[in-house]
Scaffold this motif. Structure first.
Motif, mmCIF file in Angstrom:
data_model
loop_
_atom_site.group_PDB
_atom_site.id
_atom_site.type_symbol
_atom_site.label_atom_id
_atom_site.label_comp_id
_atom_site.label_asym_id
_atom_site.label_seq_id
_atom_site.Cartn_x
_atom_site.Cartn_y
_atom_site.Cartn_z
ATOM 1 N N LEU A 72 -7.003 24.977 -18.021
ATOM 2 C CA LEU A 72 -5.727 24.877 -17.546
ATOM 3 C C LEU A 72 -5.131 23.819 -16.219
ATOM 4 O O LEU A 72 -6.120 23.722 -15.752
ATOM 5 C CB LEU A 72 -5.217 26.212 -17.155
ATOM 6 N N THR A 73 -3.951 23.335 -16.415
ATOM 7 C CA THR A 73 -3.475 22.344 -15.456
ATOM 8 C C THR A 73 -3.139 23.246 -14.428
ATOM 9 O O THR A 73 -2.810 24.403 -14.494
ATOM 10 C CB THR A 73 -2.467 21.708 -15.915
ATOM 11 N N PRO A 74 -2.812 22.626 -13.239
ATOM 12 C CA PRO A 74 -2.335 23.264 -11.998
ATOM 13 C C PRO A 74 -0.954 24.234 -12.172
ATOM 14 O O PRO A 74 -0.825 25.324 -11.984
ATOM 15 C CB PRO A 74 -2.292 22.587 -11.046
ATOM 16 N N GLU A 75 -0.117 23.466 -13.094
ATOM 17 C CA GLU A 75 1.237 23.975 -13.411
ATOM 18 C C GLU A 75 0.776 25.102 -14.478
ATOM 19 O O GLU A 75 1.806 26.056 -14.368
ATOM 20 C CB GLU A 75 2.060 22.915 -14.229
ATOM 21 N N GLU A 76 0.204 25.026 -15.354
ATOM 22 C CA GLU A 76 -0.144 26.365 -16.136
ATOM 23 C C GLU A 76 -0.706 27.474 -15.365
ATOM 24 O O GLU A 76 -0.322 28.581 -15.730
ATOM 25 C CB GLU A 76 -0.981 25.828 -17.356
ATOM 26 N N CYS A 77 -1.574 27.159 -14.686
ATOM 27 C CA CYS A 77 -1.911 28.088 -13.769
ATOM 28 C C CYS A 77 -0.930 28.884 -12.721
ATOM 29 O O CYS A 77 -0.900 30.031 -12.748
ATOM 30 C CB CYS A 77 -3.159 27.926 -12.645
ATOM 31 N N LEU A 78 -0.091 28.074 -12.324
ATOM 32 C CA LEU A 78 1.133 28.531 -11.619
ATOM 33 C C LEU A 78 1.914 29.544 -12.433
ATOM 34 O O LEU A 78 2.595 30.427 -12.163
ATOM 35 C CB LEU A 78 1.793 27.478 -10.967
ATOM 36 N N ASP A 79 2.248 28.739 -13.744
ATOM 37 C CA ASP A 79 2.801 29.649 -14.646
ATOM 38 C C ASP A 79 2.399 31.136 -15.009
ATOM 39 O O ASP A 79 3.079 32.167 -14.956
ATOM 40 C CB ASP A 79 3.466 28.975 -15.917
ATOM 41 N N ARG A 80 1.290 31.246 -15.127
ATOM 42 C CA ARG A 80 0.411 32.310 -15.444
ATOM 43 C C ARG A 80 0.509 33.399 -14.106
ATOM 44 O O ARG A 80 0.513 34.456 -14.290
ATOM 45 C CB ARG A 80 -0.929 32.070 -15.946
#
Length: 67
Positions: free
Chosen positions: A5-13
């Motif tokens: 996962l990208t950092p943005e995807e991790c923050l979304d999750r």
């Protein structure tokens, strides 16, 4: 969880798990969602720092008693 996962995807999750924790009445589910959110924020921070994400592995592997 996946390590790709990208950092943005991790923050979304992380935000999703924060919302789930805030809306559940089940204490154990709330704790699980809070822990998941914290883990995704940690992963986002690691990726932002340029560190390679590694797969989580148990520190101690339990072995059955062999006679």
């Amino acid at each position: 969880m996946t390590n790709a996962l990208t950092p943005e995807e991790c923050l979304d999750r992380a935000r999703m798990h924060d919302q789930l924790a805030a809306t559940t009445a089940d204490a154990s589910a709330r704790m699980m969602h809070q822990a998941m959110a914290a883990e995704f924020r940690r992963r986002a921070g690691m990726a932002a720092d340029g560190m390679r994400q590694v797969a989580s592995r148990p520190i101690i592997e339990l072995m059955p008693n062999v006679a």
